[in-house]
Design an enzyme around this catalytic site. Structure first.
Site, PDB file in Angstrom:
ATOM      1  N   CYS A   4      48.417   4.849 -62.738  1.00 20.82           N
ATOM      2  CA  CYS A   4      49.307   3.688 -62.692  1.00 20.82           C
ATOM      3  C   CYS A   4      50.763   4.138 -62.577  1.00 20.82           C
ATOM      4  O   CYS A   4      51.113   5.269 -62.886  1.00 20.82           O
ATOM      5  CB  CYS A   4      49.141   2.780 -63.896  1.00 20.82           C
ATOM      6  SG  CYS A   4      47.494   2.125 -64.144  1.00 20.82           S
TER       7      CYS A   4
ATOM      8  N   LYS B  15      46.109  11.019 -60.276  1.00 24.98           N
ATOM      9  CA  LYS B  15      46.705  12.339 -60.426  1.00 24.98           C
ATOM     10  C   LYS B  15      46.941  12.691 -61.888  1.00 24.98           C
ATOM     11  O   LYS B  15      46.645  13.785 -62.325  1.00 24.98           O
ATOM     12  CB  LYS B  15      48.033  12.391 -59.650  1.00 24.98           C
ATOM     13  CG  LYS B  15      48.740  13.749 -59.696  1.00 24.98           C
ATOM     14  CD  LYS B  15      47.922  14.832 -59.029  1.00 24.98           C
ATOM     15  CE  LYS B  15      48.653  16.154 -58.973  1.00 24.98           C
ATOM     16  NZ  LYS B  15      47.794  17.236 -58.478  1.00 24.98           N
TER      17      LYS B  15
ATOM     18  N   TRP C   5      45.727   1.059 -61.587  1.00 19.14           N
ATOM     19  CA  TRP C   5      44.423   1.722 -61.465  1.00 19.14           C
ATOM     20  C   TRP C   5      43.519   1.043 -62.467  1.00 19.14           C
ATOM     21  O   TRP C   5      43.759   1.093 -63.675  1.00 19.14           O
ATOM     22  CB  TRP C   5      44.573   3.207 -61.771  1.00 19.14           C
ATOM     23  CG  TRP C   5      43.385   4.054 -61.412  1.00 19.14           C
ATOM     24  CD1 TRP C   5      43.107   4.608 -60.199  1.00 19.14           C
ATOM     25  CD2 TRP C   5      42.333   4.473 -62.289  1.00 19.14           C
ATOM     26  NE1 TRP C   5      41.949   5.339 -60.266  1.00 19.14           N
ATOM     27  CE2 TRP C   5      41.458   5.275 -61.532  1.00 19.14           C
ATOM     28  CE3 TRP C   5      42.043   4.245 -63.631  1.00 19.14           C
ATOM     29  CZ2 TRP C   5      40.309   5.853 -62.074  1.00 19.14           C
ATOM     30  CZ3 TRP C   5      40.901   4.814 -64.175  1.00 19.14           C
ATOM     31  CH2 TRP C   5      40.048   5.616 -63.397  1.00 19.14           C
TER      32      TRP C   5
ATOM     33  N   ASN D 144      51.101   0.537 -68.460  1.00 21.70           N
ATOM     34  CA  ASN D 144      50.196   1.658 -68.274  1.00 21.70           C
ATOM     35  C   ASN D 144      49.520   1.926 -69.609  1.00 21.70           C
ATOM     36  O   ASN D 144      50.174   1.895 -70.655  1.00 21.70           O
ATOM     37  CB  ASN D 144      50.955   2.934 -67.874  1.00 21.70           C
ATOM     38  CG  ASN D 144      51.521   2.852 -66.475  1.00 21.70           C
ATOM     39  OD1 ASN D 144      51.236   1.921 -65.733  1.00 21.70           O
ATOM     40  ND2 ASN D 144      52.346   3.819 -66.125  1.00 21.70           N
ATOM     41  N   GLY D 145      48.234   2.250 -69.582  1.00 20.89           N
ATOM     42  CA  GLY D 145      47.554   2.587 -70.821  1.00 20.89           C
ATOM     43  C   GLY D 145      46.429   1.631 -71.140  1.00 20.89           C
ATOM     44  O   GLY D 145      45.964   0.862 -70.285  1.00 20.89           O
TER      45      GLY D 145
ATOM     46  N   ARG E  95      49.603   8.997 -57.954  1.00 20.62           N
ATOM     47  CA  ARG E  95      48.931   8.798 -59.235  1.00 20.62           C
ATOM     48  C   ARG E  95      47.589   8.094 -59.067  1.00 20.62           C
ATOM     49  O   ARG E  95      46.756   8.125 -59.966  1.00 20.62           O
ATOM     50  CB  ARG E  95      49.814   7.950 -60.168  1.00 20.62           C
ATOM     51  CG  ARG E  95      50.999   8.708 -60.734  1.00 20.62           C
ATOM     52  CD  ARG E  95      51.950   7.773 -61.434  1.00 20.62           C
ATOM     53  NE  ARG E  95      52.854   8.521 -62.305  1.00 20.62           N
ATOM     54  CZ  ARG E  95      52.787   8.510 -63.629  1.00 20.62           C
ATOM     55  NH1 ARG E  95      51.860   7.800 -64.233  1.00 20.62           N
ATOM     56  NH2 ARG E  95      53.623   9.211 -64.351  1.00 20.62           N
TER      57      ARG E  95
ATOM     58  N   LYS F 287      36.403  20.623 -56.426  1.00 15.50           N
ATOM     59  CA  LYS F 287      37.230  20.285 -55.266  1.00 15.50           C
ATOM     60  C   LYS F 287      36.416  19.558 -54.194  1.00 15.50           C
ATOM     61  O   LYS F 287      36.870  18.572 -53.615  1.00 15.50           O
ATOM     62  CB  LYS F 287      37.839  21.565 -54.657  1.00 15.50           C
ATOM     63  CG  LYS F 287      39.053  22.086 -55.376  1.00 15.50           C
ATOM     64  CD  LYS F 287      40.247  21.186 -55.160  1.00 15.50           C
ATOM     65  CE  LYS F 287      41.318  21.475 -56.181  1.00 15.50           C
ATOM     66  NZ  LYS F 287      40.998  21.052 -57.550  1.00 15.50           N
TER      67      LYS F 287
ATOM     68  N   GLU G 150      35.358  15.938 -55.371  1.00 10.66           N
ATOM     69  CA  GLU G 150      36.389  14.942 -55.634  1.00 10.66           C
ATOM     70  C   GLU G 150      37.058  14.418 -54.370  1.00 10.66           C
ATOM     71  O   GLU G 150      37.560  13.292 -54.379  1.00 10.66           O
ATOM     72  CB  GLU G 150      37.433  15.470 -56.629  1.00 10.66           C
ATOM     73  CG  GLU G 150      38.323  16.575 -56.168  1.00 10.66           C
ATOM     74  CD  GLU G 150      39.273  17.049 -57.269  1.00 10.66           C
ATOM     75  OE1 GLU G 150      39.511  16.307 -58.236  1.00 10.66           O
ATOM     76  OE2 GLU G 150      39.777  18.181 -57.158  1.00 10.66           O
TER      77      GLU G 150
ATOM     78  N   GLU H  98      35.256  25.329 -60.087  1.00  9.64           N
ATOM     79  CA  GLU H  98      36.416  24.720 -59.443  1.00  9.64           C
ATOM     80  C   GLU H  98      36.114  24.377 -57.984  1.00  9.64           C
ATOM     81  O   GLU H  98      36.516  23.321 -57.485  1.00  9.64           O
ATOM     82  CB  GLU H  98      37.612  25.670 -59.531  1.00  9.64           C
ATOM     83  CG  GLU H  98      38.802  25.316 -58.662  1.00  9.64           C
ATOM     84  CD  GLU H  98      39.462  23.986 -58.995  1.00  9.64           C
ATOM     85  OE1 GLU H  98      40.343  23.569 -58.235  1.00  9.64           O
ATOM     86  OE2 GLU H  98      39.090  23.354 -60.002  1.00  9.64           O
TER      87      GLU H  98
ATOM     88  N   HIS I  99      17.251  29.793 -64.017  1.00 11.47           N
ATOM     89  CA  HIS I  99      16.978  29.007 -65.223  1.00 11.47           C
ATOM     90  C   HIS I  99      17.025  27.512 -64.936  1.00 11.47           C
ATOM     91  O   HIS I  99      17.262  26.715 -65.849  1.00 11.47           O
ATOM     92  CB  HIS I  99      17.980  29.369 -66.323  1.00 11.47           C
ATOM     93  CG  HIS I  99      17.829  30.771 -66.820  1.00 11.47           C
ATOM     94  ND1 HIS I  99      16.800  31.164 -67.648  1.00 11.47           N
ATOM     95  CD2 HIS I  99      18.564  31.879 -66.570  1.00 11.47           C
ATOM     96  CE1 HIS I  99      16.918  32.464 -67.912  1.00 11.47           C
ATOM     97  NE2 HIS I  99      17.972  32.915 -67.258  1.00 11.47           N
TER      98      HIS I  99
END
Length: 607
Positions: free
Chosen positions: A2, A602, A75, A99-100, A27, A483, A486, A479, A502
């Site tokens: 947001c 973000k 968001w 925001n929040g 963001r 990437k 996402e 990582e 395993h």
């Protein structure tokens, strides 16, 4: 996540607010809106679903007048993305951007409903404006109504209130979400990010936890959580406006991948001594006093910590625990006084990481943060804050921040090894010399972009992908998988190579690509053995290795990405580049939104 912008200005506010919100697009958001006090001194607003261009189009056809206003990119948390749920929210004479998350909104909503104040949206934010309206209806003025409202909120928030008939008043507050005040000449601004305010002012005051502020064009009054007047400093910031342009690249992510050699070289120059044989760090930072390190982070920063664990333990013989920030404080781990608590965050505002820091602050010997924003909440609340100096990162998928995090953590590991007499001055100098080769090696790796794009075009057809790595390449496998999923939305998982048999080997068939990250190091033969198990089951192996590894193990593989040789300790930093480029080019091939992937933000400033 947001974005908030507020303006008490000398010019029409709506277009300025929209331009400021564009600087916060990174963001992540799904709707946007603006409210102003128009020329008739009345509150008015416009909201639109989707990208900011939709709001801009709406404002062309339905302009908003007024030089005082608030704006927001939302968001969705409570309530689906819709115009009705979009901010600013309004209840009669008051409008709010938020925001929040308001954790007690259900109790507040029930109390308000009992008094005849009905909700029209699915959001927690609407309870804020309804609560403020209820206090106004009781005869309180805007300031008092906002103060009473803020006092009843539980959870995390950054708020900005705008009131009908008040074209020279904004009220702002923060708890758990960042908020800054910008100082102008006869103007005042509010932003959830200094980046949004950079075109308007370079003079910023950061609100502290629990602060609320009453703003006019000629005055700023800040109160702390106890209600006392608070004297927060005004800081001059420097944000390069070029950092928020794509600089000829198609996407911010492409630009930021390409910037890695430059920003890494700048970080090394900052931290290395003049003769490049020593490390410039605060004198108080002596690793010989610590019994252990606890490292805490989220997402990509968490994988940087997992990589650094190998370095600290192998080089400095210093035990390291690594925790996901969202789990750390709920686990209530014992923290001894001989512990350094280290927190890694690009934004320095990650809610879970900040909460974990506050848990450890009074328990650990030292709280150290590794951040990209020196004035962030995490940096300000740490005993020692080390900037990674990556510059503004706009793309949601972290790239240059990750490699610079690794660079700073590598420097810390070398410093720890020297402080604890595990290496001598010569070995330290040699390690630093190896680090200094990395910017050049990153440039060579970037030269593989075209061939990686060719491979990515085939990878884009996959529905599932496995990444494998051993030792310090295992976190990089995690990582790489992150990437890819996402930004391309392909399901991907990273595993330690030795764990293949395993369970994950059950997924191997002729259509599932297996990406093996294997520089020719001490564990190479073991990794190749695992790779052979994949190929024996008709698996498609994409091997990422150096020339020696390619000569020894490329027979029968599906594809090869060849990296330059790199000192073994720093291979994860170099091999981050092909992982990033694979994800980027795969997303391009699939046509997804590279810089603003769906459902992601973000900076995650709520739990």
């Amino acid at each position: 996540m947001c974005g908030i912008v507020g303006i008490l200005g000398q010019h029409e506010a709506a277009p300025i607010i929209v331009e400021a919100l564009k600087r916060l697009e990174y963001r992540g958001y799904d709707s946007a809106g603006v409210a102003t006090i128009n020329d008739g001194n009345q509150l008015d607003r416009r909201r639109a679903l989707g990208k900011l261009v939709n709001l801009a189009d709406l404002l062309v056809h339905e302009p908003l007048q007024g030089k005082a206003g608030i704006g927001h990119t939302r968001w969705a948390t409570h309530g689906a993305p819709s115009v009705t749920n979009a901010h600013p929210h309004r209840a009669g004479p008051v409008s709010v951007v938020h925001n929040g998350i308001i954790e007690n909104f259900r109790d507040l909503r029930a109390d308000l409903a009992a008094k005849g104040y009905a909700c029209e949206t699915e959001t927690d934010t609407e309870t804020i404006v309804l609560l403020a309206k209820s206090y106004l209806d009781q005869g309180l003025g805007p300031r008092e109504a906002a103060e009473q409202t803020i006092a009843r909120l539980e959870g995390a928030y950054a708020l900005c209130f705008l009131f009908d008939g008040e074209n020279d008043l904004l009220i702002a507050a923060r708890k758990g979400s960042p908020l800054a005040i910008g100082h102008g000449d006869g103007e005042v601004f509010v932003g959830s990010d200094a980046l949004a305010l950079a075109p308007m002012t370079d003079r910023i005051t950061y609100l502290e936890e629990g602060d609320w502020a009453v703003l006019t064009r000629s005055s700023i009054e800040i109160r702390d959580a106890t209600g006392r007047r608070a004297n927060r400093p005004v800081k001059t910031i420097q944000i390069d406006t070029a950092s928020i342009s794509k600089d000829g690249h198609k996407h911010f992510m492409a630009k930021e991948i390409a910037e890695q050699p430059t920003v890494m070289a700048e970080a090394l120059e900052h931290y290395l001594s003049e003769d490049a044989t020593g490390i410039n760090l605060p004198e108080s930072l002596d690793f010989s006093r610590y019994e252990r390190i606890t490292m805490v982070a989220c997402g990509t920063a968490y994988y940087a910590c997992l990589t650094a664990k190998y370095w600290f333990e192998q080089l400095a013989r210093l035990p390291v625990e690594v925790d996901v920030a969202s789990e750390y404080r709920y686990r209530e781990p014992p923290v001894s006084k001989g512990t350094m608590a280290m927190f890694v965050s690009q934004s320095g505002e990650t809610a879970d990481t900040l909460a974990a820091l506050r848990y450890a602050r009074d328990k650990a010997d030292t709280v150290l943060s590794v951040v990209n924003v020196p004035e962030s909440s995490i940096a300000r609340e740490s005993d020692v804050a080390l900037p990674i100096l990556a510059g503004t990162e706009i793309g949601v998928a972290s790239t240059k921040a990750f490699t610079n995090q690794l660079t700073v953590l590598a420097l810390l590991a070398l410093k720890a090894a020297r402080d604890r007499d595990q290496i001598d001055a010569g070995a330290l100098s040699a390690g630093l010399a190896d680090l200094r080769t990395l910017p050049g090696l990153l440039n060579l790796a970037l030269g593989q972009s075209e061939s990686i794009a060719r491979i990515a075009a085939k990878l884009a057809e996959a529905q599932d992908v496995l990444f494998l790595g051993r030792g310090q390449m295992y976190p990089l496998a995690l990582e790489g998988a992150l990437k890819l999923k996402e930004i391309s939305y392909i399901h991907a998982e990273g595993y330690a190579s030795g764990e293949l048999k395993h369970g994950p080997i059950a997924l191997v068939d002729k259509v599932v690509p297996v990406i093996v990250m294997a520089p020719r190091d001490a564990l190479f033969d073991k990794t190749v053995s695992n790779m052979q198990e994949v190929m024996a089951r008709s698996g498609k192996v994409l091997l990422i290795t150096d020339a020696k590894g390619a000569r020894e193990a490329s027979d029968g593989i599906w594809e090869l990405i060849q990296m330059p040789e790199v000192p073994a300790m720093f291979a994860p930093i170099l091999y981050a580049v092909p992982a990033q480029l694979l994800a980027y080019h795969t997303a391009i091939a699939k046509g997804t939104d590279v810089d603003q992937p769906r459902n992601l933000a973000k900076s995650v400033t709520v739990e």
